[in-house]
Structures are given as C-alpha cells and as structure tokens.
Design a protein around this motif. Sequence first.
Motif, PDB file in Angstrom:
ATOM      1  N   LEU A  74       0.847  -1.186   0.000  1.00  0.00           N
ATOM      2  CA  LEU A  74       0.000   0.000   0.000  1.00  0.00           C
ATOM      3  C   LEU A  74       0.883   1.237   0.000  1.00  0.00           C
ATOM      4  O   LEU A  74       1.847   1.305   0.768  1.00  0.00           O
ATOM      5  N   ALA A  75       0.554   2.177  -0.861  1.00  0.00           N
ATOM      6  CA  ALA A  75       1.269   3.452  -0.923  1.00  0.00           C
ATOM      7  C   ALA A  75       0.256   4.577  -0.769  1.00  0.00           C
ATOM      8  O   ALA A  75      -0.915   4.418  -1.096  1.00  0.00           O
ATOM      9  N   VAL A  76       0.721   5.714  -0.286  1.00  0.00           N
ATOM     10  CA  VAL A  76      -0.136   6.863  -0.050  1.00  0.00           C
ATOM     11  C   VAL A  76       0.362   8.044  -0.877  1.00  0.00           C
ATOM     12  O   VAL A  76       1.563   8.325  -0.900  1.00  0.00           O
ATOM     13  N   VAL A  77      -0.570   8.715  -1.540  1.00  0.00           N
ATOM     14  CA  VAL A  77      -0.267   9.966  -2.237  1.00  0.00           C
ATOM     15  C   VAL A  77      -0.772  11.087  -1.345  1.00  0.00           C
ATOM     16  O   VAL A  77      -1.938  11.107  -0.966  1.00  0.00           O
ATOM     17  N   CYS A  78       0.132  11.980  -0.991  1.00  0.00           N
ATOM     18  CA  CYS A  78      -0.227  13.068  -0.087  1.00  0.00           C
ATOM     19  C   CYS A  78       0.590  14.298  -0.450  1.00  0.00           C
ATOM     20  O   CYS A  78       1.819  14.256  -0.407  1.00  0.00           O
ATOM     21  N   THR A  79      -0.109  15.381  -0.778  1.00  0.00           N
ATOM     22  CA  THR A  79       0.586  16.595  -1.171  1.00  0.00           C
ATOM     23  C   THR A  79       0.339  17.759  -0.216  1.00  0.00           C
ATOM     24  O   THR A  79       1.110  18.714  -0.216  1.00  0.00           O
ATOM     25  N   ASP A  80      -0.709  17.685   0.592  1.00  0.00           N
ATOM     26  CA  ASP A  80      -1.033  18.763   1.521  1.00  0.00           C
ATOM     27  C   ASP A  80      -0.094  18.705   2.716  1.00  0.00           C
ATOM     28  O   ASP A  80       0.006  17.670   3.393  1.00  0.00           O
ATOM     29  N   GLU A  81       0.592  19.787   3.006  1.00  0.00           N
ATOM     30  CA  GLU A  81       1.583  19.809   4.089  1.00  0.00           C
ATOM     31  C   GLU A  81       0.949  19.541   5.451  1.00  0.00           C
ATOM     32  O   GLU A  81       1.544  18.897   6.308  1.00  0.00           O
ATOM     33  N   ARG A  82      -0.276  20.018   5.668  1.00  0.00           N
ATOM     34  CA  ARG A  82      -0.947  19.775   6.965  1.00  0.00           C
ATOM     35  C   ARG A  82      -1.227  18.289   7.161  1.00  0.00           C
ATOM     36  O   ARG A  82      -1.082  17.763   8.263  1.00  0.00           O
ATOM     37  N   VAL A  83      -1.619  17.627   6.099  1.00  0.00           N
ATOM     38  CA  VAL A  83      -1.891  16.187   6.182  1.00  0.00           C
ATOM     39  C   VAL A  83      -0.579  15.425   6.349  1.00  0.00           C
ATOM     40  O   VAL A  83      -0.482  14.495   7.164  1.00  0.00           O
ATOM     41  N   ARG A  84       0.442  15.803   5.614  1.00  0.00           N
ATOM     42  CA  ARG A  84       1.762  15.158   5.771  1.00  0.00           C
ATOM     43  C   ARG A  84       2.270  15.301   7.208  1.00  0.00           C
ATOM     44  O   ARG A  84       2.902  14.399   7.736  1.00  0.00           O
ATOM     45  N   ARG A  85       1.985  16.442   7.801  1.00  0.00           N
ATOM     46  CA  ARG A  85       2.429  16.690   9.172  1.00  0.00           C
ATOM     47  C   ARG A  85       1.831  15.671  10.140  1.00  0.00           C
ATOM     48  O   ARG A  85       2.504  15.196  11.049  1.00  0.00           O
ATOM     49  N   VAL A  86       0.573  15.297   9.925  1.00  0.00           N
ATOM     50  CA  VAL A  86      -0.063  14.279  10.770  1.00  0.00           C
ATOM     51  C   VAL A  86       0.696  12.958  10.658  1.00  0.00           C
ATOM     52  O   VAL A  86       0.947  12.292  11.668  1.00  0.00           O
ATOM     53  N   ARG A  88       3.865  12.640   9.870  1.00  0.00           N
ATOM     54  CA  ARG A  88       5.165  12.824  10.532  1.00  0.00           C
ATOM     55  C   ARG A  88       5.037  12.778  12.052  1.00  0.00           C
ATOM     56  O   ARG A  88       5.839  12.120  12.722  1.00  0.00           O
ATOM     57  N   ILE A  89       4.058  13.471  12.601  1.00  0.00           N
ATOM     58  CA  ILE A  89       3.879  13.528  14.058  1.00  0.00           C
ATOM     59  C   ILE A  89       3.653  12.134  14.628  1.00  0.00           C
ATOM     60  O   ILE A  89       4.165  11.804  15.703  1.00  0.00           O
ATOM     61  N   THR A  90       2.891  11.320  13.930  1.00  0.00           N
ATOM     62  CA  THR A  90       2.576   9.977  14.414  1.00  0.00           C
ATOM     63  C   THR A  90       3.650   8.949  14.064  1.00  0.00           C
ATOM     64  O   THR A  90       3.568   7.806  14.497  1.00  0.00           O
ATOM     65  N   GLY A  91       4.629   9.350  13.266  1.00  0.00           N
ATOM     66  CA  GLY A  91       5.670   8.421  12.847  1.00  0.00           C
ATOM     67  C   GLY A  91       5.246   7.516  11.700  1.00  0.00           C
ATOM     68  O   GLY A  91       6.010   6.655  11.272  1.00  0.00           O
ATOM     69  N   LEU A  92       4.035   7.719  11.188  1.00  0.00           N
ATOM     70  CA  LEU A  92       3.546   6.862  10.120  1.00  0.00           C
ATOM     71  C   LEU A  92       4.163   7.188   8.765  1.00  0.00           C
ATOM     72  O   LEU A  92       4.021   6.407   7.822  1.00  0.00           O
ATOM     73  N   ASP A  93       4.875   8.289   8.679  1.00  0.00           N
ATOM     74  CA  ASP A  93       5.618   8.565   7.446  1.00  0.00           C
ATOM     75  C   ASP A  93       6.751   7.569   7.265  1.00  0.00           C
ATOM     76  O   ASP A  93       7.269   7.401   6.169  1.00  0.00           O
ATOM     77  N   LYS A  94       7.115   6.878   8.344  1.00  0.00           N
ATOM     78  CA  LYS A  94       8.142   5.830   8.277  1.00  0.00           C
ATOM     79  C   LYS A  94       7.531   4.475   7.913  1.00  0.00           C
ATOM     80  O   LYS A  94       8.229   3.559   7.521  1.00  0.00           O
ATOM     81  N   VAL A  95       6.211   4.347   8.064  1.00  0.00           N
ATOM     82  CA  VAL A  95       5.511   3.097   7.776  1.00  0.00           C
ATOM     83  C   VAL A  95       5.011   3.079   6.342  1.00  0.00           C
ATOM     84  O   VAL A  95       5.238   2.123   5.605  1.00  0.00           O
ATOM     85  N   PHE A  96       4.326   4.151   5.964  1.00  0.00           N
ATOM     86  CA  PHE A  96       3.734   4.230   4.637  1.00  0.00           C
ATOM     87  C   PHE A  96       4.730   4.794   3.625  1.00  0.00           C
ATOM     88  O   PHE A  96       5.417   5.767   3.911  1.00  0.00           O
ATOM     89  N   ALA A  97       4.750   4.193   2.454  1.00  0.00           N
ATOM     90  CA  ALA A  97       5.484   4.779   1.338  1.00  0.00           C
ATOM     91  C   ALA A  97       4.625   5.931   0.842  1.00  0.00           C
ATOM     92  O   ALA A  97       3.468   5.738   0.483  1.00  0.00           O
ATOM     93  N   MET A  98       5.171   7.148   0.866  1.00  0.00           N
ATOM     94  CA  MET A  98       4.393   8.335   0.510  1.00  0.00           C
ATOM     95  C   MET A  98       4.958   8.982  -0.747  1.00  0.00           C
ATOM     96  O   MET A  98       6.177   9.098  -0.904  1.00  0.00           O
ATOM     97  N   TYR A  99       4.052   9.407  -1.630  1.00  0.00           N
ATOM     98  CA  TYR A  99       4.430   9.946  -2.925  1.00  0.00           C
ATOM     99  C   TYR A  99       3.653  11.214  -3.235  1.00  0.00           C
ATOM    100  O   TYR A  99       2.628  11.492  -2.629  1.00  0.00           O
ATOM    101  N   GLU A 100       4.141  11.937  -4.232  1.00  0.00           N
ATOM    102  CA  GLU A 100       3.514  13.195  -4.662  1.00  0.00           C
ATOM    103  C   GLU A 100       2.431  12.965  -5.719  1.00  0.00           C
ATOM    104  O   GLU A 100       1.549  13.799  -5.878  1.00  0.00           O
ATOM    105  N   THR A 101       2.523  11.870  -6.472  1.00  0.00           N
ATOM    106  CA  THR A 101       1.555  11.606  -7.532  1.00  0.00           C
ATOM    107  C   THR A 101       1.130  10.140  -7.516  1.00  0.00           C
ATOM    108  O   THR A 101       1.866   9.265  -7.042  1.00  0.00           O
ATOM    109  N   VAL A 102      -0.053   9.892  -8.075  1.00  0.00           N
ATOM    110  CA  VAL A 102      -0.532   8.522  -8.202  1.00  0.00           C
ATOM    111  C   VAL A 102       0.387   7.712  -9.109  1.00  0.00           C
ATOM    112  O   VAL A 102       0.699   6.555  -8.824  1.00  0.00           O
ATOM    113  N   GLU A 103       0.853   8.328 -10.170  1.00  0.00           N
ATOM    114  CA  GLU A 103       1.735   7.630 -11.112  1.00  0.00           C
ATOM    115  C   GLU A 103       3.030   7.191 -10.446  1.00  0.00           C
ATOM    116  O   GLU A 103       3.502   6.074 -10.653  1.00  0.00           O
ATOM    117  N   ALA A 104       3.611   8.078  -9.622  1.00  0.00           N
ATOM    118  CA  ALA A 104       4.849   7.728  -8.909  1.00  0.00           C
ATOM    119  C   ALA A 104       4.599   6.602  -7.911  1.00  0.00           C
ATOM    120  O   ALA A 104       5.400   5.667  -7.794  1.00  0.00           O
TER     121      ALA A 104
END
Length: 109
Positions: A74-86, A88-104
Amino acid sequence: MAFTIDTVGGHGIVRAEGELDVGNAPQLREAVGAALDQHQRLVVDLSAVTFLDSVTLGVLIGAYNRARETGGALAVVCTDERVRRVFRITGLDKVFAMYETVEAAAAAL
C-alpha cells in the motif's frame, strides 16, 4: 464524502477528497476493502484531502496490514503539508510509502 475506486497500471487506486474523520471512516474502510478485494497493491490518493484524524489513520493502518498479509503493498499519495504533518507527528511517514503523484506511487509498487 464520496470515494472513488480506479485502476492505474494494474494497481487499485482509492481517491478521497475533503476532510476524513470519524464520520466518513466507515465509507473509507469499505472503499479500501473493496479495492483490496480486487488488487493486492493499492494506492490511497489523499492529494485532495485537507484534514484527517486518528480514526482515518487507523483505517489506513488496517489496510496496510491487510495488503502486507496477502503479499501486497500500500502506498499513499499526499501533497497537503498539513496532512503530511499528521503522518510525521505519528511516525507513520516511516511506515507508509508516501508519494507526490498517483503515477509515482503506482510505479513504485
């Protein structure tokens, strides 16, 4: 809140927009579950999401675990900085592969 399910590069895509919270978490869980029934690899597109809460994070963690249990991903596309911050704060940015686009995200799966 409406969730759409699509396919890109043979991978399932669930797109969401607006605010994700306890009120629409069951619909998100249903959409993600339906996508995972059809595809082992899933992209959750949050690029149009402006807010998410801990219940939403729980839905995403459940989907992540389900995908991994069946040999998928599972990968997550997230471009909004406020959402990305959530994430990061929870440490889930280390769990989920996060990308800028669906294609990526689809290409990385």
